[in-house]
Enzyme design. Sequence first.
Site, PDB file in Angstrom:
ATOM      1  N   ASP A   1     -12.132  33.647   3.488  1.00  0.00           N
ATOM      2  CA  ASP A   1     -12.282  33.980   4.900  1.00  0.00           C
ATOM      3  C   ASP A   1     -13.059  35.283   5.037  1.00  0.00           C
ATOM      4  O   ASP A   1     -13.006  36.144   4.144  1.00  0.00           O
ATOM      5  CB  ASP A   1     -10.919  34.112   5.581  1.00  0.00           C
ATOM      6  CG  ASP A   1     -11.051  34.256   7.099  1.00  0.00           C
ATOM      7  OD1 ASP A   1     -11.612  33.335   7.733  1.00  0.00           O
ATOM      8  OD2 ASP A   1     -10.624  35.291   7.649  1.00  0.00           O
TER       9      ASP A   1
ATOM     10  N   GLU B   1     -14.364  38.405   8.055  1.00  0.00           N
ATOM     11  CA  GLU B   1     -14.444  38.974   9.401  1.00  0.00           C
ATOM     12  C   GLU B   1     -15.831  39.572   9.541  1.00  0.00           C
ATOM     13  O   GLU B   1     -16.443  40.008   8.557  1.00  0.00           O
ATOM     14  CB  GLU B   1     -13.360  40.032   9.629  1.00  0.00           C
ATOM     15  CG  GLU B   1     -11.941  39.512   9.520  1.00  0.00           C
ATOM     16  CD  GLU B   1     -11.591  38.453  10.547  1.00  0.00           C
ATOM     17  OE1 GLU B   1     -12.238  38.434  11.622  1.00  0.00           O
ATOM     18  OE2 GLU B   1     -10.686  37.652  10.283  1.00  0.00           O
TER      19      GLU B   1
ATOM     20  N   GLU C   1     -15.820  42.841  21.482  1.00  0.00           N
ATOM     21  CA  GLU C   1     -14.933  41.688  21.444  1.00  0.00           C
ATOM     22  C   GLU C   1     -14.483  41.392  20.019  1.00  0.00           C
ATOM     23  O   GLU C   1     -13.324  41.025  19.784  1.00  0.00           O
ATOM     24  CB  GLU C   1     -15.633  40.459  22.032  1.00  0.00           C
ATOM     25  CG  GLU C   1     -14.763  39.204  22.079  1.00  0.00           C
ATOM     26  CD  GLU C   1     -13.517  39.374  22.935  1.00  0.00           C
ATOM     27  OE1 GLU C   1     -12.517  38.706  22.631  1.00  0.00           O
ATOM     28  OE2 GLU C   1     -13.542  40.184  23.890  1.00  0.00           O
TER      29      GLU C   1
ATOM     30  N   HIS D   1      -6.621  39.217  13.472  1.00  0.00           N
ATOM     31  CA  HIS D   1      -7.268  38.463  12.402  1.00  0.00           C
ATOM     32  C   HIS D   1      -7.541  39.399  11.229  1.00  0.00           C
ATOM     33  O   HIS D   1      -7.997  40.519  11.413  1.00  0.00           O
ATOM     34  CB  HIS D   1      -8.589  37.868  12.890  1.00  0.00           C
ATOM     35  CG  HIS D   1      -8.413  36.722  13.824  1.00  0.00           C
ATOM     36  ND1 HIS D   1      -9.090  35.534  13.668  1.00  0.00           N
ATOM     37  CD2 HIS D   1      -7.633  36.571  14.913  1.00  0.00           C
ATOM     38  CE1 HIS D   1      -8.741  34.703  14.639  1.00  0.00           C
ATOM     39  NE2 HIS D   1      -7.857  35.317  15.411  1.00  0.00           N
TER      40      HIS D   1
ATOM     41  N   ASP E   1      -5.531  35.735   6.557  1.00  0.00           N
ATOM     42  CA  ASP E   1      -5.931  34.392   6.994  1.00  0.00           C
ATOM     43  C   ASP E   1      -6.165  33.466   5.807  1.00  0.00           C
ATOM     44  O   ASP E   1      -5.855  32.271   5.876  1.00  0.00           O
ATOM     45  CB  ASP E   1      -7.189  34.474   7.863  1.00  0.00           C
ATOM     46  CG  ASP E   1      -6.898  35.028   9.249  1.00  0.00           C
ATOM     47  OD1 ASP E   1      -5.722  35.334   9.532  1.00  0.00           O
ATOM     48  OD2 ASP E   1      -7.843  35.176  10.046  1.00  0.00           O
TER      49      ASP E   1
END
Length: 236
Positions: free
Chosen positions: A7, A9, A52, A152, A157
């Site tokens: 995963d 980000e 965001e 997150h 994750d």
Amino acid sequence: MRQIFFDTETTGLRAEAGDRIIEVGCVEMVNRQLTGNNLHLYINPERASDEEAVRIHGLTDEFLADKPVFASVAEELLEFLRGAELVIHNAGFDVGFMNAELRRLGQPPITDIVGGVRDTLLMARDMFPGKANSLDALCKRLEVDNSSRTLHGALLDAELLAEVYIRLTRGQDSLVMDEGGGNAGSGNADFQLEAIDFSRFQLPVLAASAAELEAHQSLLADLDKASGGKRIWQEA
């Protein structure tokens, strides 16, 4: 079979517009057993993150300012991933970002380095059509505890995805399928299961005792009374 639950980000949603990877989480599984040999990296993206995006992952520009850039961790990351099957939720997103980073370094795409990519989002859509199949939704549906997921995070994750994947695939005898649709790993294209002759087995017959027969007749009488004498199964 070595699998890496993977995963990332990022600073935003668009790799093609210059958004960058800021965190990578890798959780290793070998033969359906977590090994504890994981890799977790924070990366300085050399650009600001969208507001965001920060609200989603909580990784501020200030936190990332002293972290290594992607070029300095690329070799370590690629060596960890090399040859393994990547298991990713919404694989197109993470693969797209990895390929964008690798292009900047003149490296081949990630699919040339790993053994394959498995997308659990596509798996979940096949299994649960028409339902929400986000990682949070799958955790709830498959009873995976994600109470610590307030933001997150790539490593968290990836760990949750490993638990989700085990539940998505439980009961499956083999995780590897050959091109003909059979289970890989049999070692022989003519492999067949031995036929079992059930005539060899003597099955015990358990007869009801007198007390059990009396209780059964009493129950039938009660049913007959409750139905007003309409027990149609005894009309024959």
